[in-house]
Enzyme design. Structure first.
Site, PDB file in Angstrom:
ATOM      1  N   GLU A 100       7.158  53.772  -6.637  1.00  0.00           N
ATOM      2  CA  GLU A 100       8.257  54.606  -6.110  1.00  0.00           C
ATOM      3  C   GLU A 100       9.287  53.843  -5.275  1.00  0.00           C
ATOM      4  O   GLU A 100       9.658  54.289  -4.182  1.00  0.00           O
ATOM      5  CB  GLU A 100       7.664  55.775  -5.306  1.00  0.00           C
TER       6      GLU A 100
ATOM      7  N   HIS B 280       4.762  64.333 -12.701  1.00  0.00           N
ATOM      8  CA  HIS B 280       4.422  65.513 -11.884  1.00  0.00           C
ATOM      9  C   HIS B 280       5.477  66.574 -12.209  1.00  0.00           C
ATOM     10  O   HIS B 280       6.590  66.537 -11.686  1.00  0.00           O
ATOM     11  CB  HIS B 280       4.427  65.158 -10.390  1.00  0.00           C
TER      12      HIS B 280
ATOM     13  N   GLU C   8       0.457  60.000 -14.166  1.00  0.00           N
ATOM     14  CA  GLU C   8      -0.058  60.964 -13.170  1.00  0.00           C
ATOM     15  C   GLU C   8       0.264  62.394 -13.595  1.00  0.00           C
ATOM     16  O   GLU C   8       0.737  63.204 -12.800  1.00  0.00           O
ATOM     17  CB  GLU C   8       0.568  60.693 -11.788  1.00  0.00           C
TER      18      GLU C   8
ATOM     19  N   ASN D  13       6.128  52.132 -11.157  1.00  0.00           N
ATOM     20  CA  ASN D  13       5.668  53.507 -11.379  1.00  0.00           C
ATOM     21  C   ASN D  13       6.465  54.467 -10.499  1.00  0.00           C
ATOM     22  O   ASN D  13       6.718  54.176  -9.331  1.00  0.00           O
ATOM     23  CB  ASN D  13       4.172  53.547 -10.962  1.00  0.00           C
TER      24      ASN D  13
ATOM     25  N   ASP E  20       0.579  66.115 -14.237  1.00  0.00           N
ATOM     26  CA  ASP E  20       0.140  67.478 -13.936  1.00  0.00           C
ATOM     27  C   ASP E  20       1.351  68.370 -14.113  1.00  0.00           C
ATOM     28  O   ASP E  20       2.485  67.926 -13.956  1.00  0.00           O
ATOM     29  CB  ASP E  20      -0.528  67.637 -12.560  1.00  0.00           C
TER      30      ASP E  20
END
Ligand code: 9MR
Length: 475
Positions: free
Chosen positions: A179, A256, A284, A220, A286
């Protein structure tokens, strides 16, 4: 883009699929289809034994199907079994972060990280290392250390060399920098950027490469799944890094996401990074919904999962998908986004959701039960999960799923190891001894068929933490 109908089996197969669903709803994922040696379900339909796991399907296609894993959950047998059986790969959810590993200068705590590495090793799984450099979960001795450029480079090198070096034989892909760009598409403020400028990124990749020349090194971030100003900034950054010979191998799209808002150009975005010569991973994933999660919302979510997975699998160079948690009971989402959750493909009772079958089908497996299949017989079902435990105490979550329309429910269970409930939420809980009864709160008693709600509690242990089997009924 396949429709919901396209995901569903033709009529003849729906029967087996419905039987599968019913068994899974009764027994949970780990107790049913995949546990060939599970004598708890001796009369299960032969079709159940034939259902492949996500792991098996992904292995057949040479794809990653990973999950973020928390070291502290691995003592729960259902959790460990699901993490091992369904996933080809694991990512440490928190135990490899700087704050965890080196909270004080030079003092390394490998306990949580080692635990997950040993777990992956014993289950023959790969590990994606998360993460070496991040502005968050960074101890204050680094964030506020007042280091000169050279000192900070040394601090970074010591950390990266120690972490990557320790797991050289076990971890073959790393999120080196996490990030570094904000949603405004500019480099994010951090001690690293403030002290070293944007070149700290290249330095970190070089350090990681020196520590393990065979490791594949990733950058990432979130909100870069579609083509937008932020992913454009990444595109420019990684193109520049590659042009300068910086050892970067891939980019992780965290994923996300919000249900119904999967970027339409996700495949195109993956493709443009692959065309630069990078590997792309969905690291990641979701997809959160507004709670309560109705059948309709979970169907939308299933379509969302299909879109993400198929976008990845359609591009050679996208190596797979990792979901950010093993079940909904272990997801970070409800704790951070108020009123949202149910973001993962497996629910808190280890039952596969429609999104599970989306991944299954996208990997070439069974599309799962049709959405019109009747709900399982009975008024309601309750699934009990221990979500955390510590010396003398534990936390548990119970998910109630209505089998028919309800205006109130009650759940009862018997503790097996002398536990007792200390404090509950989202239900009123009575019973001071081993026998406990919970009834709905004023606001969560009304459930339509298929709908779920959860309550939780903190309890004290009497020596151990059992896994009671709760009974659920209508009021
Ligand atoms: O899921 C992680 C949660 O348990 C931690 O409290 C949180 C700390 O910031 O980090 C979460 O994981 C994050 C990941 O490391 C980086 N991308 C975003 C994830 C969700 O916040």
């Amino acid at each position: 883009m396949p429709s919901t109908e396209g995901r569903r089996p033709p009529r003849g197969r729906a029967v087996a699929a419905a039987a599968l669903a019913a068994a899974l709803l009764t027994g949970g994922l780990t107790a049913a289809a995949h546990a060939q040696d599970d004598s708890a379900l001796p009369d299960r339909d032969a079709a159940l034994a034939e259902a492949a796991t996500l792991r098996q399907l992904a292995d057949e296609r040479g794809l990653r199907m990973g999950a973020a894993v928390g070291a502290r959950h691995l003592d729960q047998p259902d959790y460990a079994r699901t993490a091992a059986e369904e996933f080809t790969s694991v990512t440490h959810e928190n135990s490899l972060k700087w704050q965890t590993v080196q909270a004080r200068p030079g003092q390394f705590d490998w306990s949580g990280a080692d635990r997950i590495v040993e777990f992956a090793r014993s289950n023959d799984q790969t590990i994606h290392g998360h993460t070496l450099l991040w502005h968050s979960q960074l101890p204050s001795w680094v964030a506020d250390g007042g280091f000169t450029e050279d000192e900070l480079l040394e601090v970074m090198d010591t950390h990266i060399t120690a972490v990557v070096g320790r797991y050289r034989d076990d971890i073959d892909t790393w999120d080196v920098v996490n990030e570094p760009i904000g949603d405004d598409a500019r480099f994010r403020d951090s001690v690293f950027h403030r002290t070293l400028g944007e070149d700290y990124i290249a330095e970190a990749f070089r350090m990681a490469d020196r520590a393990d020349p065979d490791a594949r090194l990733f950058i990432n971030d979130y909100n870069i799944d579609g083509i937008n100003a932020k992913s454009d900034a990444y595109y420019a950054l990684v193109r520049d890094l590659l042009a300068r010979g910086v050892p970067i191998d891939g980019i992780g799209f965290q994923g996300h996401l919000v249900s119904g808002q999967v970027p339409a150009d996700i495949q195109q975005n993956i493709q443009r990074f692959v065309d630069l010569g990078l590997e792309v991973m969905i690291t990641e994933l979701d997809i959160r919904v507004q709670l309560p999660a109705t059948e309709q919302k979970l169907e939308q979510q299933a379509d969302d999962y299909t879109r993400v997975a198929e976008a990845c699998y359609a591009v050679e160079g996208c190596s797979g998908v990792t979901v950010w948690g093993v079940t909904d009971a272990h997801s970070w989402v409800p704790g951070v986004f108020e009123g949202q959750g149910a973001a993962l493909p497996i629910d808190g009772g280890y039952r596969p959701k429609p999104a599970y079958w989306s991944l299954h089908e996208a990997l070439g497996g069974d599309p799962g039960p049709a959405p019109t299949d009747p709900p399982p017989p009975g008024e309601c079902e309750a699934a009990y999960t221990v979500t955390n435990q510590w010396q003398g105490g534990f936390q548990a979550q119970v998910t109630v799923t209505a089998g028919t329309d309800l205006t109130g429910w009650t759940v009862g269970w018997t503790f097996g190891s002398g536990e007792s409930v200390a404090h509950a939420w989202n239900a009123s809980v009575t019973g001071g001894g081993a026998d406990v009864t919970a009834t709905n709160a004023a606001y969560n008693g009304t459930l339509s068929a298929g709908q779920s709600t959860s309550f939780g509690f903190v309890g004290s242990t009497g020596g151990g933490v059992s896994s009671p089997e709760p009974a659920c009924g209508a009021l």
